[in-house]
Motif scaffolding. Structure first.
Motif, PDB file in Angstrom:
ATOM      1  N   UNK A  84       0.852  -1.190   0.000  1.00 21.55           N
ATOM      2  CA  UNK A  84       0.000   0.000   0.000  1.00 21.55           C
ATOM      3  C   UNK A  84       0.888   1.239   0.000  1.00 21.55           C
ATOM      4  N   UNK A  85       0.651   2.142  -0.943  1.00 24.84           N
ATOM      5  CA  UNK A  85       1.399   3.395  -1.039  1.00 24.84           C
ATOM      6  C   UNK A  85       0.433   4.576  -1.118  1.00 24.84           C
ATOM      7  N   UNK A  86       0.639   5.535  -0.236  1.00 24.73           N
ATOM      8  CA  UNK A  86       1.500   5.548   0.957  1.00 24.73           C
ATOM      9  C   UNK A  86       0.834   4.746   2.078  1.00 24.73           C
ATOM     10  N   UNK A  87       1.662   4.167   2.949  1.00 27.43           N
ATOM     11  CA  UNK A  87       1.155   3.312   4.020  1.00 27.43           C
ATOM     12  C   UNK A  87       1.393   3.972   5.373  1.00 27.43           C
ATOM     13  N   UNK A  88       0.365   4.133   6.192  1.00 24.37           N
ATOM     14  CA  UNK A  88       0.562   4.676   7.536  1.00 24.37           C
ATOM     15  C   UNK A  88       1.243   3.638   8.425  1.00 24.37           C
ATOM     16  N   UNK A  89       2.092   4.032   9.356  1.00 24.31           N
ATOM     17  CA  UNK A  89       2.810   3.062  10.206  1.00 24.31           C
ATOM     18  C   UNK A  89       1.868   2.387  11.205  1.00 24.31           C
ATOM     19  N   UNK A  90       2.167   1.082  11.452  1.00 24.54           N
ATOM     20  CA  UNK A  90       1.432   0.308  12.450  1.00 24.54           C
ATOM     21  C   UNK A  90       2.392  -0.128  13.559  1.00 24.54           C
ATOM     22  N   UNK A  97       4.356  -3.762   6.018  1.00 31.28           N
ATOM     23  CA  UNK A  97       3.214  -4.666   5.973  1.00 31.28           C
ATOM     24  C   UNK A  97       2.570  -4.566   4.606  1.00 31.28           C
ATOM     25  N   UNK A  98       1.656  -5.505   4.353  1.00 31.77           N
ATOM     26  CA  UNK A  98       0.944  -5.527   3.084  1.00 31.77           C
ATOM     27  C   UNK A  98      -0.538  -5.770   3.362  1.00 31.77           C
ATOM     28  N   UNK A 131      -1.385  -8.022   6.467  1.00 32.36           N
ATOM     29  CA  UNK A 131      -0.447  -9.120   6.644  1.00 32.36           C
ATOM     30  C   UNK A 131       0.976  -8.571   6.751  1.00 32.36           C
ATOM     31  N   UNK A 132       1.810  -9.358   7.452  1.00 33.10           N
ATOM     32  CA  UNK A 132       3.226  -9.008   7.615  1.00 33.10           C
ATOM     33  C   UNK A 132       4.040 -10.042   6.852  1.00 33.10           C
ATOM     34  N   UNK A 133       4.829  -9.633   5.846  1.00 27.55           N
ATOM     35  CA  UNK A 133       5.601 -10.610   5.066  1.00 27.55           C
ATOM     36  C   UNK A 133       6.796 -11.138   5.856  1.00 27.55           C
ATOM     37  N   UNK A 134       6.951 -12.455   5.851  1.00 29.77           N
ATOM     38  CA  UNK A 134       8.101 -13.138   6.447  1.00 29.77           C
ATOM     39  C   UNK A 134       8.596 -14.162   5.439  1.00 29.77           C
ATOM     40  N   UNK A 135       9.604 -13.781   4.679  1.00 28.52           N
ATOM     41  CA  UNK A 135      10.080 -14.659   3.623  1.00 28.52           C
ATOM     42  C   UNK A 135       9.058 -14.761   2.503  1.00 28.52           C
ATOM     43  N   UNK A 136       8.745 -15.977   2.118  1.00 33.19           N
ATOM     44  CA  UNK A 136       7.777 -16.193   1.044  1.00 33.19           C
ATOM     45  C   UNK A 136       6.349 -16.318   1.556  1.00 33.19           C
ATOM     46  N   UNK A 137       6.128 -16.113   2.869  1.00 35.87           N
ATOM     47  CA  UNK A 137       4.800 -16.180   3.476  1.00 35.87           C
ATOM     48  C   UNK A 137       4.472 -14.845   4.124  1.00 35.87           C
ATOM     49  N   UNK A 141      -1.636  -9.692  10.519  1.00 36.06           N
ATOM     50  CA  UNK A 141      -1.068  -8.708  11.439  1.00 36.06           C
ATOM     51  C   UNK A 141      -1.497  -8.976  12.879  1.00 36.06           C
ATOM     52  N   UNK A 142      -2.708  -9.454  13.095  1.00 35.64           N
ATOM     53  CA  UNK A 142      -3.179  -9.716  14.455  1.00 35.64           C
ATOM     54  C   UNK A 142      -2.320 -10.790  15.131  1.00 35.64           C
ATOM     55  N   UNK A 143      -1.972 -11.845  14.398  1.00 33.46           N
ATOM     56  CA  UNK A 143      -1.123 -12.890  14.968  1.00 33.46           C
ATOM     57  C   UNK A 143       0.281 -12.373  15.229  1.00 33.46           C
TER      58      UNK A 143
END
Length: 376
Positions: A84-90, A97-98, A131-137, A141-143
């Motif tokens: 997301x552009x621009x993305x507000x910080x979480x 994040x995506x 969602x928060x990207x971690x590698x290819x997954x 965000x809640x988790x």
């Protein structure tokens, strides 16, 4: 006035012991002798607890967490979410994040989401699509946020499976202690079924073939495995030999004493050839009491020892270092034992009274000189 004649110093008694001078070294050694048993016991217990945790509890608990994490894993491929552009910080992730394509399209088409605050409000109302990207997954965000709150300043896992392994501990087991209890129960159940497998004929055959054909043929592992197996069999296997009592015998010649275990009476042909009762003895070898050799000796040459089976095993395992307290050679104990033996020998030397039996020359024969069939 004449000076008194000085007296010669009196000679101390011959049996008087010179008084030892106490020094700092003496007090240091006494302090070590008192404190080291407790310290070493604590160190050994801590070492055993760490070994059990590192090689049993931790692998099993990790396997349980990994299995459940695979089932409850709610991540998705990172390519399925967009930036997301621009993305507000979480919190905890900043702008790293995506969002799902649907949420991105809604934000871009919403005329009110023109500034960062408005976009942040829309995102907070749709956190299930963040969602928060971690590698290819990509992890929801809640988790990710829950694990970040749980770990605090500790580093976050770098893979999605690591996130859900942390969540398993808190969501399904409530605490690490409950997870350890589950791991212990699984270990006990696993050991039980392994024991059941070994007791059946097929399982015992498989284990035997693995030990002889695989482990027994490896150059270095075979020696280590055989030694370790002897130790574990001694501590954890049921003793198939029934030890009746602990005795001492002079073997293989007079003056050399061995501690032995009485297993049973000897064979009938040996007993008949010897002409007196024989007993079968297992003479153990240190430091493995279950290994040794079996001999048959006359029962009259066997001396019973006042120690238990466990104390005898400890004595053999330590190569004679661990002596039971009541068997330690001290002047007092030695004097008492010698006095007891002398009293017993003196009582055996007392002759029995003469038995007057009517008839012939047997009138003055003592009870000890009569044959066994006439001493009635």
């Amino acid at each position: 006035m004449n000076d008194p004649i000085p007296r010669a110093p009196e000679n101390p008694p011959a049996d008087a012991k010179p008084k030892r001078k106490t020094t700092a070294r003496h007090f240091l050694l006494r302090g070590l002798a008192i404190s080291m048993p407790s310290v070493l016991t604590l160190v050994i217990l801590i070492w055993v607890a760490r070994a059990i945790n590192d090689y049993f509890i931790y692998p099993v608990s990790t396997a349980v967490r990994y299995t459940i994490a695979r089932v409850v894993d709610d991540s998705r491929p990172a390519k399925d979410v967009d930036v997301l552009e621009p993305a507000p910080p979480l919190e905890h992730v900043g702008k790293r994040y995506r969002v799902t394509p649907e949420l991105r399209d809604n934000i871009e088409r919403d005329p009110s989401a023109i500034n960062e605050a408005a976009r942040l409000a829309v995102i907070q109302n749709n956190l299930d699509q963040v969602f928060v990207p971690l590698g290819d997954r990509a992890v929801p965000y809640a988790d990710y946020h829950e694990v970040a709150e749980l770990l605090g300043p500790q580093p976050m896992p770098g893979r999605s499976i690591g996130i859900y392994m942390e969540l398993v501990t808190t969501r399904y087991f409530k605490s690490l202690f409950n997870l350890i209890l589950v791991a212990l129960v699984l270990i006990i159940i696993g050991l039980y079924f392994i024991g059941r497998l070994v007791t059946v004929r097929l399982g015992g055959w498989i284990i035997g073939r693995v030990e002889t054909d695989i482990l027994g043929r490896l150059p270095v592992i075979s020696n280590v495995y055989s030694s370790v197996k002897q130790v574990t069999d001694f501590f954890f296997s049921e003793r198939t030999v029934s030890y009746n009592r602990v005795v001492a015998v002079e073997y293989p010649r007079r003056g050399i004493w061995h501690m032995a275990f009485v297993t049973s009476d000897s064979l009938i042909e040996m007993t008949a050839a010897a002409g007196e009762p024989l007993v079968s003895l297992l003479i153990p070898t240190s430091p493995m009491p279950l290994t040794g050799f079996t001999v048959s000796l006359p029962r009259r040459e066997v001396i019973d020892l006042n120690i238990t089976i466990d104390q005898a095993f400890q004595y053999c395992l330590s190569c004679g270092v661990l002596v039971p307290p009541h068997q330690r050679v001290t002047p007092e104990f030695l004097q008492q034992e010698l006095a007891r033996r002398l009293a017993g020998a003196a009582s055996q030397m007392v002759q029995r009274p003469v038995l007057e039996v009517p008839g012939g020359n047997d009138a003055h024969r003592t009870s000890e000189s009569r044959p066994d069939n006439q001493q009635r």
